[in-house]
Design a protein around this motif. Structure first.
Motif, PDB file in Angstrom:
ATOM      1  N   GLY A  83      -3.728   3.261  -5.532  1.00 51.29           N
ATOM      2  CA  GLY A  83      -3.192   3.426  -4.153  1.00 51.29           C
ATOM      3  C   GLY A  83      -2.245   2.001  -3.868  1.00 51.29           C
ATOM      4  N   LYS A 121       1.168  -0.708  -0.284  1.00 54.66           N
ATOM      5  CA  LYS A 121       0.260   0.257  -0.097  1.00 54.66           C
ATOM      6  C   LYS A 121       0.797   1.209  -0.336  1.00 54.66           C
ATOM      7  CE  LYS A 121      -4.380   1.031   2.257  1.00 54.66           C
ATOM      8  NZ  LYS A 121      -4.123   3.654   2.161  1.00 54.66           N
ATOM      9  N   CYS A 155       6.088   5.896  -0.350  1.00 59.32           N
ATOM     10  CA  CYS A 155       5.994   6.465  -2.263  1.00 59.32           C
ATOM     11  C   CYS A 155       6.395   6.102  -3.186  1.00 59.32           C
ATOM     12  CB  CYS A 155       7.366   7.394  -1.965  1.00 59.32           C
ATOM     13  SG  CYS A 155       7.257   8.502  -3.401  1.00 59.32           S
ATOM     14  N   THR A 215      -0.187  12.723  -5.226  1.00 64.37           N
ATOM     15  CA  THR A 215       0.696  12.911  -6.294  1.00 64.37           C
ATOM     16  C   THR A 215       0.925  13.758  -6.964  1.00 64.37           C
ATOM     17  OG1 THR A 215      -0.941  10.623  -8.046  1.00 64.37           O
ATOM     18  CG2 THR A 215       0.760  11.796  -9.288  1.00 64.37           C
ATOM     19  N   ASP A 228       1.595   6.003  -0.108  1.00 62.01           N
ATOM     20  CA  ASP A 228       0.586   7.006   0.451  1.00 62.01           C
ATOM     21  C   ASP A 228       1.153   8.453  -0.904  1.00 62.01           C
ATOM     22  OD1 ASP A 228       2.219   6.307   2.881  1.00 62.01           O
ATOM     23  OD2 ASP A 228       0.718   6.345   2.725  1.00 62.01           O
ATOM     24  N   ARG A 229       1.680   7.854  -1.460  1.00 59.51           N
ATOM     25  CA  ARG A 229       2.169   9.245  -2.117  1.00 59.51           C
ATOM     26  C   ARG A 229       3.291   8.220  -3.724  1.00 59.51           C
ATOM     27  NH1 ARG A 229       0.965  11.899   1.346  1.00 59.51           N
ATOM     28  NH2 ARG A 229       2.084  13.208   2.145  1.00 59.51           N
ATOM     29  N   LYS A 268      -5.686   8.205  -6.563  1.00 61.39           N
ATOM     30  CA  LYS A 268      -6.331   6.950  -4.972  1.00 61.39           C
ATOM     31  C   LYS A 268      -5.232   7.902  -3.963  1.00 61.39           C
ATOM     32  CE  LYS A 268      -9.484   3.941  -5.444  1.00 61.39           C
ATOM     33  NZ  LYS A 268      -9.034   2.652  -7.025  1.00 61.39           N
ATOM     34  N   VAL A 269      -4.031   8.539  -4.697  1.00 59.63           N
ATOM     35  CA  VAL A 269      -3.081   9.317  -3.164  1.00 59.63           C
ATOM     36  C   VAL A 269      -2.435  10.629  -4.002  1.00 59.63           C
ATOM     37  CG1 VAL A 269      -2.228   6.621  -2.166  1.00 59.63           C
ATOM     38  CG2 VAL A 269      -1.412   8.061  -4.668  1.00 59.63           C
TER      39      VAL A 269
END
Lengths: 261, 472
Positions: free
Chosen positions: B462, B346, B428, B381, B348-349, B378-379
């Motif tokens: 994501g 998963k 990331c 960008t 985050d960025r 979804k995150v």
């Protein structure tokens, strides 16, 4: 001490050798560099040189306290002595001096000192012992022992400069990244030595070590463990380091005129 | 193949100006070179031998005992020697010296100290000064460093100084108007700017105070990174003592699949040889082509090719048609893994940008994936074009393979900077060059290096995602 070249200029590196700092090769080749002394006598780095001296005499058994080691002799040895700090493989320039500190300009004396205070601050939390204590500008570890590919990553000269400014005299690593090695040699900030084998697995942070560099052989003695290790000869970088860095070497080779000219 | 980063299909709108430096030389610290030819970009990628030199000057035929690689030939020419072998230490004439706001002030300091306060640089037209790292910031020291560069350029009458003056206005233009407003001289990231402005020419020697200077090897020149002291020396003399490196040869065979980009190829290579695998070696890539440079530079140049009997340290062959999208897992660029094997990670960025992943083709690639998906990311960008020209391309060009769908519809909020902004990320996916601890700010941050296709695909789900989920 290699770090006495406060402005990372190899020519000033020569000044502090032999007379004030015995940790340099006292080779006849260096005598040509003393011509530079008058032109640098008024440079503002003098206060920094005395700072380095004060620091090195704190190590009672440091070579600095035995001035007889400074004089030229047929079997001259360059020695470094102090506590060692051990790191692993692939210590990249972001760990040696994180990017956020790169606005500091190494040729500026105040910023040079500041860079030293941040040396190795980028190491992960798994390194429980800090290289430079918070609030301090110098480290108590004058020798860094590393694994493979030490200094990889950026071309930033801030990396060897930060180590030198913090008080590191020599790095002993299994291998080096190219630009870091070149920058160390060009500036004279730290002596980049190569070990035979993985000293980073043999030594522990805080061990007392001595490095002896002779034409015949080079070795590291770990007084805490009682073991001795062979080091590789300096190789092609030798003539440049012996001359005192790229500028001094170029002057010696007649590539550029001397400062007085 | 490497010169058309997105797809070799002829329907792709290729901006000839931007073709070429998306080639494979993204390895850090190592000089690299690529074959240069004026052939058209071909769809099928085949392994080609360097063409034999048909003419040899009589003065050289006697002296040349063994064939030389292009690296050896370039350095021989630059050091005025007929023959060089790896390991030789030679004084090399430098054609271009590049520096930026991080290392420029230090290099200038050393230059003045060693050559004197009133010394002049060796050639005001061979120095390119590009502020790009700490720009658009309120940090006083960072801004002071650009002032130092400006003062020096004024004093020395440096021809190429891509200045930044209006720090309050990072926008190049307002919405649809493509005219430059503030900062008309500012270019952006040094490596991309050097190429865009025509400073990278085959056969030359380019040194820069940045580890990714070797990117310019894509133009068939010897390009590598140096520190402040070496740069200070070059500023005064126009020469540097360099050790001739041996050459590693990388042969890319097979047709490039349309879900792979140059980033996947270099991750494959780094995974093979490790981050230290090319230390003090030149990397020569065979099979890549670069479009003609006639519209970039009017300075004459002469491409250099390796001799048929040149000696290499080792050779690596890759069948590109069999490769799959890759990532480099934390915390090393050689920690190679298949993107599809990391699908449970998963994130985050996502960061698409920097000298490595901020070229026009990279954003075209990302836009292609976003268009194919039709959905939102979804995150968070981050899209960071390397230069103003890239930004303008993004605003005016259509998504490859589409009609009437402008790239800028899919990409918003672009900022032109070189170093990634320190962010306290957890995980990331990034198109940048290194993922060592702390590289993007937080020491514990987990950075997965990937191509723009993979980065865009990951932004949509994501999770670390193989771009074939959207491209096939």
């Amino acid at each position: 001490m290699a770090a006495a070249a406060a402005f990372s200029t190899p020519s000033t590196f020569n000044l502090s050798s032999a007379t004030q700092n015995p940790n340099f090769p006292s080779l006849p080749a260096l005598s040509s560099s003393f011509k530079l002394a008058p032109s640098i006598a008024n440079s503002p780095i003098h206060p920094f040189k005395s700072l380095k001296l004060n620091r090195s005499t704190r190590f009672v058994s440091a070579a600095a306290s035995s001035p007889s080691a400074a004089t030229s002799s047929a079997s001259a040895a360059t020695t470094f002595h102090g506590l060692c700090y051990v790191v692993g493989d692939n210590i990249d320039t972001d760990q040696i001096i994180p990017a956020e500190y790169l606005t500091l300009v190494p040729s500026n004396p105040d910023e040079y000192e500041k860079l030293g205070s941040y040396a190795l601050i980028g190491l992960p939390a798994s390194y429980q012992t800090r290289f430079v204590e918070p609030g301090e500008t110098k480290t108590k570890y004058s020798i860094v022992i590393g694994g493979d590919n030490f200094g990889c990553g950026s071309s930033r000269e801030h990396a060897p400069v930060a180590l030198g400014a913090a008080g590191v005299a020599a790095v002993v690593a299994e291998s080096y990244a190219r630009i870091f090695f070149r920058n160390s040699v060009a500036t004279g900030e730290v002596y980049p030595l190569e070990s035979e084998g993985r000293l980073c697995e043999e030594c522990t942070t805080g061990d007392v070590v001595t490095i002896e560099l002779r034409e015949s052989d080079c070795k590291l003695i770990n007084h805490t463990s009682g073991k001795e290790y062979k080091l590789k000869p300096i190789g092609d970088a030798g003539p440049v380091i012996e001359a005192g860095g790229i500028f001094a070497y170029a002057r010696k080779a007649g590539m550029i005129p001397s400062r007085d000219a | 193949m490497a010169s058309s980063a997105v797809t070799p299909s002829t329907s792709f709108l290729v901006d000839k100006k931007d073709v070429g430096f998306s080639a494979l030389c993204t390895q850090h610290s190592f000089p690299c070179s690529a074959q240069v030819s004026k052939k058209m970009v071909s769809k099928k990628i085949v392994s080609v031998m360097a063409p034999q030199q048909s003419e040899r000057k009589p003065s050289t035929t006697g002296a040349v005992k063994t064939g030389m690689t292009m690296t050896e030939k370039i350095l021989a020419r630059a050091s005025e020697r007929a023959q060089l072998i790896p390991g030789d230490n030679v004084w090399v004439n430098v054609d271009i010296l590049m520096t930026h706001d991080v290392c420029g002030p230090g290099s200038i300091g050393i230059f003045k100290k060693e050559f004197g306060k009133n010394a002049k640089v060796w050639d005001r037209e061979k120095i390119v000064i590009i502020p790009d790292h700490y720009i658009f910031t309120t940090d006083e020291r960072a801004n002071r460093n650009v002032d130092i560069l400006r003062d020096f350029c004024t004093e020395q009458n440096i021809k190429y100084f891509y200045d930044i003056k209006d720090l309050g206005n990072f926008k190049i233009f307002e919405s649809d108007k493509l005219t430059l407003q503030a900062n008309p001289d500012y270019k952006g990231v040094c490596h991309v700017a050097l190429a865009q402005e025509g400073h990278c020419r085959p056969g030359e020697v380019l040194l820069g105070t940045d580890s990714h200077t070797c990117t310019a090897g894509a133009f068939g020149q010897f390009a590598t990174g140096i520190g402040n002291t070496d740069a200070g020396f070059v500023l005064g003399t126009g020469k540097l003592l360099l050790k001739v490196p041996p050459t590693l040869r990388f042969v890319m065979d097979g047709e490039m699949p349309d879900y792979l980009l140059a980033k996947d190829l270099i991750l494959q290579i780094i995974g093979e040889i490790s981050v230290a695998g090319a230390t003090y070696k030149a990397m020569e890539f065979v099979g890549s082509t670069v479009e003609s440079l006639t519209d970039k530079t009017s300075v004459p140049y002469e491409p250099v090719y390796s001799d048929g009997q040149a000696r290499y340290l080792s050779e690596y062959r890759f069948d590109i048609s069999k490769l799959e999208p890759l990532v480099a897992k934390p915390h090393s660029p050689d920690n190679r893994a298949l993107a599809r094997e990391c699908k449970d990670v998963k994130i985050d960025r996502v960061y698409i940008g920097s000298c490595t992943g901020g070229k026009t083709e990279d954003f075209m690639a990302a836009a292609k994936v976003f268009l194919a998906s039709g959905k939102k990311v979804k995150v968070p960008t981050f899209l960071v074009p390397a230069t103003q020209k890239v930004w303008m391309d993004i605003y005016s060009l259509p998504v490859p393979g589409s009609v009437g769908k402008l790239v800028r519809r899919y990409l918003r909020k672009l900022v032109v900077i070189h170093l990634r902004a320190p962010v306290a990320v957890l995980v990331c996916v990034s198109t940048t060059n290194r993922n060592f601890p702390g590289r993007m700010g937080h020491k514990e941050g987990q950075i997965y290096l990937a191509s723009p296709y993979t980065a865009a695909a990951s932004a949509l789900t994501g999770f670390v995602t193989d771009p074939r989920e959207f491209l096939q």
